[in-house]
Design a protein around this motif. Structure first.
Motif, PDB file in Angstrom:
ATOM      1  N   HIS A   1      37.581 157.395  39.931  1.00 43.83           N
ATOM      2  CA  HIS A   1      38.684 157.332  38.958  1.00 43.83           C
ATOM      3  C   HIS A   1      38.045 157.520  37.586  1.00 43.83           C
ATOM      4  O   HIS A   1      37.024 156.885  37.298  1.00 43.83           O
ATOM      5  CB  HIS A   1      39.376 155.964  39.061  1.00 43.83           C
ATOM      6  N   PRO A   2      38.599 158.376  36.729  1.00 49.40           N
ATOM      7  CA  PRO A   2      37.964 158.546  35.420  1.00 49.40           C
ATOM      8  C   PRO A   2      38.171 157.315  34.536  1.00 49.40           C
ATOM      9  O   PRO A   2      37.460 157.153  33.539  1.00 49.40           O
ATOM     10  CB  PRO A   2      38.673 159.767  34.832  1.00 49.40           C
ATOM     11  N   LEU A   3      39.138 156.483  34.911  1.00 50.52           N
ATOM     12  CA  LEU A   3      39.504 155.276  34.161  1.00 50.52           C
ATOM     13  C   LEU A   3      40.045 155.661  32.765  1.00 50.52           C
ATOM     14  O   LEU A   3      39.678 156.702  32.254  1.00 50.52           O
ATOM     15  CB  LEU A   3      38.344 154.299  34.068  1.00 50.52           C
ATOM     16  N   PRO A   4      40.931 154.911  32.159  1.00 47.90           N
ATOM     17  CA  PRO A   4      41.370 153.586  32.559  1.00 47.90           C
ATOM     18  C   PRO A   4      42.343 153.608  33.737  1.00 47.90           C
ATOM     19  O   PRO A   4      43.112 154.549  33.885  1.00 47.90           O
ATOM     20  CB  PRO A   4      42.081 153.066  31.299  1.00 47.90           C
ATOM     21  N   ARG A   5      42.271 152.528  34.523  1.00 42.86           N
ATOM     22  CA  ARG A   5      43.219 152.385  35.629  1.00 42.86           C
ATOM     23  C   ARG A   5      44.385 151.531  35.147  1.00 42.86           C
ATOM     24  O   ARG A   5      44.202 150.608  34.354  1.00 42.86           O
ATOM     25  CB  ARG A   5      42.481 151.713  36.786  1.00 42.86           C
TER      26      ARG A   5
ATOM     27  N   THR B   1      43.918 159.359  39.767  1.00 43.26           N
ATOM     28  CA  THR B   1      44.148 159.484  38.318  1.00 43.26           C
ATOM     29  C   THR B   1      45.342 158.638  37.879  1.00 43.26           C
ATOM     30  O   THR B   1      46.240 158.349  38.665  1.00 43.26           O
ATOM     31  CB  THR B   1      44.432 160.942  37.910  1.00 43.26           C
ATOM     32  N   ARG B   2      45.322 158.303  36.620  1.00 40.31           N
ATOM     33  CA  ARG B   2      46.402 157.545  35.973  1.00 40.31           C
ATOM     34  C   ARG B   2      47.542 158.486  35.625  1.00 40.31           C
ATOM     35  O   ARG B   2      47.291 159.629  35.205  1.00 40.31           O
ATOM     36  CB  ARG B   2      45.801 156.943  34.692  1.00 40.31           C
ATOM     37  N   VAL B   3      48.772 158.033  35.784  1.00 39.66           N
ATOM     38  CA  VAL B   3      49.894 158.832  35.279  1.00 39.66           C
ATOM     39  C   VAL B   3      49.840 158.738  33.751  1.00 39.66           C
ATOM     40  O   VAL B   3      49.808 157.648  33.173  1.00 39.66           O
ATOM     41  CB  VAL B   3      51.240 158.326  35.851  1.00 39.66           C
ATOM     42  N   GLN B   4      49.769 159.909  33.109  1.00 40.85           N
ATOM     43  CA  GLN B   4      49.456 159.987  31.681  1.00 40.85           C
ATOM     44  C   GLN B   4      50.711 159.715  30.829  1.00 40.85           C
ATOM     45  O   GLN B   4      51.349 160.630  30.297  1.00 40.85           O
ATOM     46  CB  GLN B   4      48.873 161.367  31.335  1.00 40.85           C
ATOM     47  N   LYS B   5      51.008 158.449  30.708  1.00 41.94           N
ATOM     48  CA  LYS B   5      52.232 158.001  30.033  1.00 41.94           C
ATOM     49  C   LYS B   5      52.442 158.685  28.675  1.00 41.94           C
ATOM     50  O   LYS B   5      53.557 159.072  28.319  1.00 41.94           O
ATOM     51  CB  LYS B   5      52.126 156.488  29.836  1.00 41.94           C
TER      52      LYS B   5
ATOM     53  N   GLU C   1      41.243 170.243  28.925  1.00 44.47           N
ATOM     54  CA  GLU C   1      40.024 169.991  29.704  1.00 44.47           C
ATOM     55  C   GLU C   1      39.298 168.744  29.218  1.00 44.47           C
ATOM     56  O   GLU C   1      39.534 168.253  28.101  1.00 44.47           O
ATOM     57  CB  GLU C   1      39.080 171.198  29.573  1.00 44.47           C
ATOM     58  N   HIS C   2      38.411 168.276  30.049  1.00 40.28           N
ATOM     59  CA  HIS C   2      37.514 167.168  29.698  1.00 40.28           C
ATOM     60  C   HIS C   2      36.188 167.494  30.392  1.00 40.28           C
ATOM     61  O   HIS C   2      35.811 166.884  31.391  1.00 40.28           O
ATOM     62  CB  HIS C   2      38.119 165.861  30.209  1.00 40.28           C
ATOM     63  N   PRO C   3      35.469 168.497  29.850  1.00 43.37           N
ATOM     64  CA  PRO C   3      34.321 169.029  30.593  1.00 43.37           C
ATOM     65  C   PRO C   3      33.202 168.034  30.858  1.00 43.37           C
ATOM     66  O   PRO C   3      32.597 168.062  31.938  1.00 43.37           O
ATOM     67  CB  PRO C   3      33.827 170.187  29.725  1.00 43.37           C
TER      68      PRO C   3
ATOM     69  N   GLY D   1      46.768 165.428  33.754  1.00 42.58           N
ATOM     70  CA  GLY D   1      45.412 164.862  33.793  1.00 42.58           C
ATOM     71  C   GLY D   1      44.368 165.927  33.514  1.00 42.58           C
ATOM     72  O   GLY D   1      44.070 166.776  34.354  1.00 42.58           O
ATOM     73  N   ARG D   2      43.752 165.850  32.350  1.00 45.03           N
ATOM     74  CA  ARG D   2      42.769 166.895  31.992  1.00 45.03           C
ATOM     75  C   ARG D   2      41.504 166.772  32.835  1.00 45.03           C
ATOM     76  O   ARG D   2      40.799 167.749  33.047  1.00 45.03           O
ATOM     77  CB  ARG D   2      42.438 166.791  30.503  1.00 45.03           C
ATOM     78  N   THR D   3      41.203 165.554  33.331  1.00 47.21           N
ATOM     79  CA  THR D   3      39.965 165.416  34.111  1.00 47.21           C
ATOM     80  C   THR D   3      40.056 166.212  35.413  1.00 47.21           C
ATOM     81  O   THR D   3      39.086 166.828  35.824  1.00 47.21           O
ATOM     82  CB  THR D   3      39.638 163.937  34.431  1.00 47.21           C
ATOM     83  N   VAL D   4      41.242 166.205  36.040  1.00 48.10           N
ATOM     84  CA  VAL D   4      41.356 166.961  37.300  1.00 48.10           C
ATOM     85  C   VAL D   4      41.433 168.469  37.045  1.00 48.10           C
ATOM     86  O   VAL D   4      41.094 169.265  37.918  1.00 48.10           O
ATOM     87  CB  VAL D   4      42.548 166.486  38.174  1.00 48.10           C
TER      88      VAL D   4
END
Ligand code: ASP
Length: 326
Positions: free
Chosen positions: A284-288, A246-250, A152-154, A185-188
């Motif tokens: 977008h939570p960024l970084p993009r 969201t960014r693909v979380q490499k 999570e990223h509350p 993606g923890r933000t979503v």
């Protein structure tokens, strides 16, 4: 400048040790109900007004925040620093745990039990799901989860919700489309849990291998939130009020080739937005990386830079609340 007298007359500020947030950890969005959200946003508005009026004020003078980051961060760490300093407090930054005693093998419980001897609140980002909950079990000072791995990223979700409310004046009735890496993606993860408390419809757009975890889909279903999964973005664009990219979380992929195969699966361009409503926002939570082309930045619907600023007001509110000052 000490503006306490000004704040006392206009704001819900002062010692609020009976506040339900005083001394509380912020670990998951699950802990908030709608009244809590209203309260957080009311305080965030007051913070926004104060920053516009005086820039910095002394509400948290003498308080210390430990910013403990085991993973990279630009916005979360610097916005918590900015939030604390705008409230007159100070920050112990530990952004590079490599140079701290963590590299000597110190455990998370010992590190937080050390930092709470110096600081009044700890903001923690860690690669393991549940790390903030674990830290909170050991610490007696508030722990604020700034991202626990793919969990999570509350505080991001709170600022995302605040952004939606500020930009579109309401949350109920909206169609929110989340696109990209919904698996890692923890933000979503946090945002869909938070949105499930409202009357919204969710479109979940991702490559097959990056679908939203089943656990979260179950929670959405239990809450009665209508949602649908998609592998194409264009068909859902016309009905979308909030496009959350969201960014693909490499860093979460085991194999580089798997990342390469999906990294550019969805790229939002001006052409994508041609079919979108005039009144909608792109977040977008960024970084993009590549997922929103830079030509979109000039579109008034691109809200991602405004979103960051809202984040500072929300984090100011949260710090003041857990430290018993709002
Ligand atoms: N900054 C956000 C996070 O820490 C999003 C991202 O890294 O893609 O989760």
């Amino acid at each position: 400048m000490n503006l306490e007298s000004t704040t006392r007359t206009h704001l819900p500020f002062g010692d609020k040790h009976d506040s339900p947030f005083y001394g509380r950890d912020i670990v998951s969005v699950r802990q908030f109900d709608e009244d809590d959200l209203d309260y957080i946003f009311e305080v965030a508005h007051e913070m926004q007004a104060m920053v516009a009026r005086v820039g910095t004020f002394d509400l948290l003078k003498g308080k210390l925040l430990a910013n403990l980051f085991y993973e990279p961060s630009t916005r979360t760490s610097s916005s918590f620093t900015a939030a604390m300093e705008r409230l007159g407090g100070s920050v112990i930054p530990i952004n590079e745990v490599r140079y701290s005693s963590v590299s000597k093998g110190e455990s998370l419980p010992d590190t937080v039990r050390t930092l709470e001897r110096y600081a009044d609140v700890i903001v923690l980002r860690h690669p393991d799901v549940g790390a903030s909950a674990e830290a909170a079990r050991y610490a007696s000072k508030p722990i604020i989860n700034a991202g626990d791995g793919v969990g999570e990223h509350p505080t991001q979700a709170l600022l995302d919700l605040f952004t939606i409310q500020e930009e579109l004046d309401a949350v109920n009735g909206l169609t929110v489309t989340m696109v990209g890496d919904l698996k890692y993606g923890r933000t979503v993860h946090s945002l869909s849990r938070l949105l499930s408390k409202f009357d919204v419809a969710l479109n979940l757009v991702s490559p097959e291998i990056l679908r939203m975890p089943a656990e979260i889909l179950e929670e959405l279903a239990e809450s009665g939130t209508p949602f649908s999964e998609h592998d194409a973005l264009d068909p859902v664009i016309p009905a979308t009020d909030v496009l959350y990219v969201t960014r693909v979380q490499k860093e979460r992929f085991e194999k580089e080739a798997a990342y390469e195969a999906v990294k550019d699966a969805f790229v939002v361009t001006p052409a994508t937005l041609e079919a979108a409503k005039k009144l909608m926002i792109v977040m977008h939570p960024l970084p993009r990386v590549n997922e929103i082309s830079m030509e979109v930045d000039a579109d008034p619907r691109a809200a991602y830079f405004r979103q960051m600023e809202y984040g500072m007001y929300v984090r100011m509110a949260l710090l003041a609340m857990v430290l018993g000052k709002a």
